[in-house]
Write a protein that holds these residues in place. Structure first.
Motif, PDB file in Angstrom:
ATOM      1  N   PHE A 218      26.556 -30.070 -16.774  1.00  0.00           N
ATOM      2  CA  PHE A 218      26.916 -28.652 -16.764  1.00  0.00           C
ATOM      3  C   PHE A 218      26.880 -28.088 -18.183  1.00  0.00           C
ATOM      4  O   PHE A 218      26.354 -26.989 -18.417  1.00  0.00           O
ATOM      5  CB  PHE A 218      28.309 -28.495 -16.154  1.00  0.00           C
ATOM      6  N   ALA A 219      27.425 -28.833 -19.130  1.00  0.00           N
ATOM      7  CA  ALA A 219      27.465 -28.357 -20.518  1.00  0.00           C
ATOM      8  C   ALA A 219      26.062 -28.206 -21.096  1.00  0.00           C
ATOM      9  O   ALA A 219      25.782 -27.249 -21.835  1.00  0.00           O
ATOM     10  CB  ALA A 219      28.286 -29.323 -21.371  1.00  0.00           C
ATOM     11  N   ASP A 220      25.173 -29.136 -20.770  1.00  0.00           N
ATOM     12  CA  ASP A 220      23.799 -29.024 -21.264  1.00  0.00           C
ATOM     13  C   ASP A 220      23.153 -27.716 -20.830  1.00  0.00           C
ATOM     14  O   ASP A 220      22.369 -27.116 -21.569  1.00  0.00           O
ATOM     15  CB  ASP A 220      22.961 -30.196 -20.746  1.00  0.00           C
ATOM     16  N   LEU A 221      23.487 -27.258 -19.634  1.00  0.00           N
ATOM     17  CA  LEU A 221      22.842 -26.076 -19.071  1.00  0.00           C
ATOM     18  C   LEU A 221      23.489 -24.764 -19.510  1.00  0.00           C
ATOM     19  O   LEU A 221      22.795 -23.774 -19.755  1.00  0.00           O
ATOM     20  CB  LEU A 221      22.875 -26.157 -17.538  1.00  0.00           C
ATOM     21  N   PHE A 222      24.820 -24.734 -19.629  1.00  0.00           N
ATOM     22  CA  PHE A 222      25.507 -23.446 -19.723  1.00  0.00           C
ATOM     23  C   PHE A 222      26.316 -23.233 -21.002  1.00  0.00           C
ATOM     24  O   PHE A 222      26.883 -22.155 -21.182  1.00  0.00           O
ATOM     25  CB  PHE A 222      26.445 -23.282 -18.514  1.00  0.00           C
ATOM     26  N   ALA A 223      26.367 -24.213 -21.884  1.00  0.00           N
ATOM     27  CA  ALA A 223      27.233 -24.074 -23.067  1.00  0.00           C
ATOM     28  C   ALA A 223      26.854 -22.872 -23.926  1.00  0.00           C
ATOM     29  O   ALA A 223      27.728 -22.105 -24.357  1.00  0.00           O
ATOM     30  CB  ALA A 223      27.187 -25.352 -23.893  1.00  0.00           C
ATOM     31  N   GLN A 224      25.575 -22.692 -24.200  1.00  0.00           N
ATOM     32  CA  GLN A 224      25.159 -21.613 -25.091  1.00  0.00           C
ATOM     33  C   GLN A 224      25.458 -20.241 -24.487  1.00  0.00           C
ATOM     34  O   GLN A 224      25.968 -19.336 -25.167  1.00  0.00           O
ATOM     35  CB  GLN A 224      23.669 -21.734 -25.402  1.00  0.00           C
TER      36      GLN A 224
ATOM     37  N   PHE B  12      34.947 -23.246 -24.663  1.00  0.00           N
ATOM     38  CA  PHE B  12      34.871 -24.021 -25.902  1.00  0.00           C
ATOM     39  C   PHE B  12      34.780 -25.516 -25.588  1.00  0.00           C
ATOM     40  O   PHE B  12      34.042 -26.264 -26.233  1.00  0.00           O
ATOM     41  CB  PHE B  12      36.100 -23.737 -26.778  1.00  0.00           C
ATOM     42  N   GLU B  13      35.505 -25.945 -24.579  1.00  0.00           N
ATOM     43  CA  GLU B  13      35.449 -27.344 -24.173  1.00  0.00           C
ATOM     44  C   GLU B  13      34.049 -27.703 -23.676  1.00  0.00           C
ATOM     45  O   GLU B  13      33.512 -28.769 -23.997  1.00  0.00           O
ATOM     46  CB  GLU B  13      36.485 -27.591 -23.067  1.00  0.00           C
ATOM     47  N   VAL B  14      33.459 -26.779 -22.907  1.00  0.00           N
ATOM     48  CA  VAL B  14      32.089 -26.993 -22.446  1.00  0.00           C
ATOM     49  C   VAL B  14      31.151 -27.116 -23.645  1.00  0.00           C
ATOM     50  O   VAL B  14      30.273 -27.997 -23.693  1.00  0.00           O
ATOM     51  CB  VAL B  14      31.642 -25.838 -21.527  1.00  0.00           C
ATOM     52  N   ALA B  15      31.340 -26.251 -24.633  1.00  0.00           N
ATOM     53  CA  ALA B  15      30.476 -26.257 -25.816  1.00  0.00           C
ATOM     54  C   ALA B  15      30.546 -27.583 -26.555  1.00  0.00           C
ATOM     55  O   ALA B  15      29.530 -28.098 -27.037  1.00  0.00           O
ATOM     56  CB  ALA B  15      30.862 -25.106 -26.745  1.00  0.00           C
ATOM     57  N   LEU B  16      31.732 -28.160 -26.659  1.00  0.00           N
ATOM     58  CA  LEU B  16      31.895 -29.399 -27.412  1.00  0.00           C
ATOM     59  C   LEU B  16      31.236 -30.597 -26.727  1.00  0.00           C
ATOM     60  O   LEU B  16      31.008 -31.626 -27.359  1.00  0.00           O
ATOM     61  CB  LEU B  16      33.383 -29.684 -27.627  1.00  0.00           C
ATOM     62  N   LEU B  17      30.933 -30.463 -25.464  1.00  0.00           N
ATOM     63  CA  LEU B  17      30.274 -31.542 -24.734  1.00  0.00           C
ATOM     64  C   LEU B  17      28.771 -31.329 -24.615  1.00  0.00           C
ATOM     65  O   LEU B  17      28.084 -32.092 -23.932  1.00  0.00           O
ATOM     66  CB  LEU B  17      30.886 -31.680 -23.340  1.00  0.00           C
TER      67      LEU B  17
ATOM     68  N   LEU C  73      34.333 -36.887 -29.074  1.00  0.00           N
ATOM     69  CA  LEU C  73      34.600 -35.695 -28.267  1.00  0.00           C
ATOM     70  C   LEU C  73      34.655 -36.030 -26.782  1.00  0.00           C
ATOM     71  O   LEU C  73      35.493 -35.504 -26.039  1.00  0.00           O
ATOM     72  CB  LEU C  73      33.519 -34.637 -28.535  1.00  0.00           C
ATOM     73  N   GLU C  74      33.775 -36.902 -26.337  1.00  0.00           N
ATOM     74  CA  GLU C  74      33.767 -37.291 -24.928  1.00  0.00           C
ATOM     75  C   GLU C  74      35.040 -38.038 -24.551  1.00  0.00           C
ATOM     76  O   GLU C  74      35.602 -37.829 -23.474  1.00  0.00           O
ATOM     77  CB  GLU C  74      32.532 -38.130 -24.635  1.00  0.00           C
TER      78      GLU C  74
ATOM     79  N   ARG D 174      37.586 -29.447 -32.734  1.00  0.00           N
ATOM     80  CA  ARG D 174      36.607 -28.767 -33.579  1.00  0.00           C
ATOM     81  C   ARG D 174      36.407 -29.522 -34.884  1.00  0.00           C
ATOM     82  O   ARG D 174      35.271 -29.662 -35.362  1.00  0.00           O
ATOM     83  CB  ARG D 174      37.039 -27.326 -33.871  1.00  0.00           C
ATOM     84  N   ASP D 175      37.467 -30.009 -35.479  1.00  0.00           N
ATOM     85  CA  ASP D 175      37.330 -30.785 -36.711  1.00  0.00           C
ATOM     86  C   ASP D 175      36.431 -31.999 -36.488  1.00  0.00           C
ATOM     87  O   ASP D 175      35.578 -32.319 -37.315  1.00  0.00           O
ATOM     88  CB  ASP D 175      38.707 -31.237 -37.210  1.00  0.00           C
ATOM     89  N   ILE D 176      36.622 -32.687 -35.366  1.00  0.00           N
ATOM     90  CA  ILE D 176      35.794 -33.854 -35.067  1.00  0.00           C
ATOM     91  C   ILE D 176      34.342 -33.428 -34.883  1.00  0.00           C
ATOM     92  O   ILE D 176      33.410 -34.103 -35.355  1.00  0.00           O
ATOM     93  CB  ILE D 176      36.309 -34.574 -33.801  1.00  0.00           C
ATOM     94  N   ALA D 177      34.114 -32.302 -34.197  1.00  0.00           N
ATOM     95  CA  ALA D 177      32.751 -31.815 -33.994  1.00  0.00           C
ATOM     96  C   ALA D 177      32.056 -31.518 -35.311  1.00  0.00           C
ATOM     97  O   ALA D 177      30.834 -31.663 -35.431  1.00  0.00           O
ATOM     98  CB  ALA D 177      32.775 -30.565 -33.116  1.00  0.00           C
ATOM     99  N   LEU D 178      32.827 -31.120 -36.304  1.00  0.00           N
ATOM    100  CA  LEU D 178      32.258 -30.812 -37.621  1.00  0.00           C
ATOM    101  C   LEU D 178      32.256 -32.031 -38.541  1.00  0.00           C
ATOM    102  O   LEU D 178      31.866 -31.928 -39.710  1.00  0.00           O
ATOM    103  CB  LEU D 178      33.049 -29.667 -38.269  1.00  0.00           C
ATOM    104  N   GLY D 179      32.700 -33.165 -38.034  1.00  0.00           N
ATOM    105  CA  GLY D 179      32.696 -34.384 -38.843  1.00  0.00           C
ATOM    106  C   GLY D 179      33.826 -34.469 -39.832  1.00  0.00           C
ATOM    107  O   GLY D 179      33.730 -35.204 -40.811  1.00  0.00           O
TER     108      GLY D 179
END
Length: 550
Positions: free
Chosen positions: A406-412, A428-433, A541-542, A456-461
């Protein structure tokens, strides 16, 4: 009336099972027919058992026994010398295998170049093929891998990499890679890898034959069998391919002869007889469903109108349910099962789930209805409709393990939608996945909860600077703060076995996802240390967001 291969059963040559044979029919088996069976159908049972080559380490137990023992062993995929007995059994000279000096190394064959993967060609280094094969087999048989683990594993499997140093070109590692793809339901990828290898080795053909059966391209498999020298088809395979080639008379004669000689099992004989002429058995009880059907058995059962449900079979069988001839619920269920593990593209999953409006409720129909309602609101630009439908569809995706798809298709699209409150939190949760996790996280301008800010911090490393009390979050932070190769993996790296260390790190990551926090820290630390930053971030994140991982 059953239709198969473009012909109705009425125009087929009739096959007769043993219980229907008049005794006089045996007199019709001429010496020529018997010779045809013995010469083209492979050695008899006793001879075949004496000549069987060493069974590959990673052999899948549901593969069709499509071949008898080969008359000659191809250059690739021969048993290694260390596996042979040094004591001679007779005074005859040993068989000599030969091949062109510049023959491709089968263990080096891949579909992804180093430019695509970013992996060094010498990744396997000094590892032993046996050790790599065992790890690949063990990891791929886990049906609940983290998506990050699965992505990395399949990148390693499909990559063009040099064989381990000192390895003979025996194909052990290649077979383990193919089997790992098949066990995950990635039939097209496995078939493409085998085509790229171009090997005529029996163990490769067996897998190629089964892959084509499950993809519905059995004519290609039979054509390959017919044109490849050195392959000796087993009797059920020979009869099946004769029938597919339109030679029903030869197929029936071969079946009758092999059954009379006791060269074929009763179960196989009954199934083949119905496959050749199902009309002859109309009104008779259905055949019992085998406990562990092979792709050949599965294909013939479907052809006679007695399909075997795939829900309890290995993932590879579910691919056959995606054909347009299958009912929509069957296709939708198979699509869900395959997309969940990355064996079906998100767009194809969405296409199947969007074919019709659900005509019932409960189970998969509720998930389809929730998805269609959400997609309609999103495509029509209805913010209220998106806000009201997002929470429900996200819950449905979580219960079915489809969040990543679902996230691959609709996050953006969700990140661009004017959402607020709970709907914005879900978006936002969808976006992070999604694959765009870093870009969307960096540009997110809506308020975030404490947990979302941590993610978000983890997503940014970035490792959060505040003190963390929750054990799992602390293990993730430690994995991002610590540097260098963890001690438990340093030995593999120092001994030039980096690829094996990556496989071991995947095992640690899976252990960490299910509760071993020390393993989680080491896996994340290792991935970052060797340059697999995206794997580390997405895995973390997962683990944070996929509740089904516990």
């Amino acid at each position: 009336m059953t239709v198969f291969g473009g012909q109705t059963a009425a125009v087929r040559a009739r096959a007769v099972t043993p219980s229907h044979w008049p005794l006089s029919r045996w007199t019709l088996l001429t010496g020529t027919a018997l010779a045809l069976l013995l010469n083209l159908g492979g050695p008899t049972k006793g001879v075949a058992q004496d000549a069987v080559a060493e069974r590959p380490l990673s052999a899948i137990n549901w593969l069709t026994q499509s071949l008898d023992a080969p008359r000659s062993t191809p250059t690739a995929l021969v048993p290694s010398p260390s596996s042979r007995d040094d004591i001679s059994e007779n005074a005859l000279p040993e068989d000599v295998t030969s091949g062109p000096i510049d023959a491709p190394r089968i263990d080096a064959v891949g579909l992804l170049s180093t430019a695509q993967t970013g992996l060094p060609r010498d990744l396997w280094g000094a590892s032993k093929a046996l050790d790599l094969s065992r790890r690949l087999t063990s990891i791929s048989q886990n049906t609940d891998l983290l998506p990050a683990s699965r992505r990395l594993l399949n990148t390693l499997i499909l990559a063009e990499l040099d064989p381990p140093l000192g390895i003979q070109n025996d194909g052990r590692l290649f077979l383990a890679r193919v089997d790992a793809l098949l066990s995950q339901g990635l039939i097209e990828e496995a078939d493409a890898l085998m085509q790229r290898a171009g090997s005529d080795a029996p163990e490769v053909f067996r897998r190629s034959f089964d892959a084509k059966l499950l993809m519905g391209t059995e004519n290609e498999a039979c054509a390959q069998l017919k044109t490849t020298r050195g392959l000796s088809p087993a009797l059920p395979t020979r009869i099946f391919c004769l029938a597919r080639d339109g030679d029903w008379r030869a197929a029936a004669l071969t079946l009758e002869t092999s059954t009379a000689l006791g060269l074929i099992s009763i179960d196989d004989g009954n199934l083949l007889a119905r496959f050749l002429d199902p009309e002859l058995f109309e009104g008779e009880p259905a055949l019992p469903i085998p406990d562990a059907p092979t792709p050949l058995t599965f294909t013939m059962m479907d052809a006679i109108g007695e399909p075997i449900p795939t829900q309890s079979l290995p993932l590879a069988f579910a691919q056959s349910d995606l054909r347009q001839t299958s009912g929509w619920k069957l296709r939708a269920t198979a699509a869900e099962r395959l997309a969940r593990v990355g064996a079906l593209t998100p767009n194809r999953w969405l296409g199947i789930w969007s074919e019709h409006l659900p005509a019932a409720s409960g189970g998969i129909w509720d998930r389809i209805e929730a998805l269609q309602r959400f997609e309609t609101a999103l495509n029509t630009g209805d913010p209220n409709g998106v806000s009201h439908s997002l929470g429900r569809v996200w819950t449905e995706m979580g219960e079915s393990g489809l969040q990543i798809v679902f996230a691959d298709l609709f996050a953006q699209k969700l990140s661009d939608a004017p959402l607020a409150g709970e709907a914005a939190d879900v978006a936002f949760e969808v976006a992070l996945l999604s694959p765009s996790y870093e870009i969307i996280a960096a540009n997110w301008d809506k308020p975030l909860s404490k947990n979302a800010a941590f993610a978000r911090d983890i997503a940014l490393g970035e490792a959060p600077s505040e003190r963390i009390f929750e054990a799992r979050k602390r293990a993730i932070v430690d994995g991002f703060r610590n540097t260098g190769i963890p001690v438990r993996l340093s030995g593999l790296v120092q001994s030039n076995r980096l690829g094996e260390a990556i496989l071991r790190a995947i095992e640690l990551l899976e252990g960490g996802a299910t509760g071993d926090l020390d393993e989680l820290t080491d896996a994340l630390q290792f991935f970052r240390a060797v340059g697999l930053e995206a794997t580390a971030r997405r895995a973390a994140l997962e683990i944070l967001l996929l509740e089904r991982r516990g």
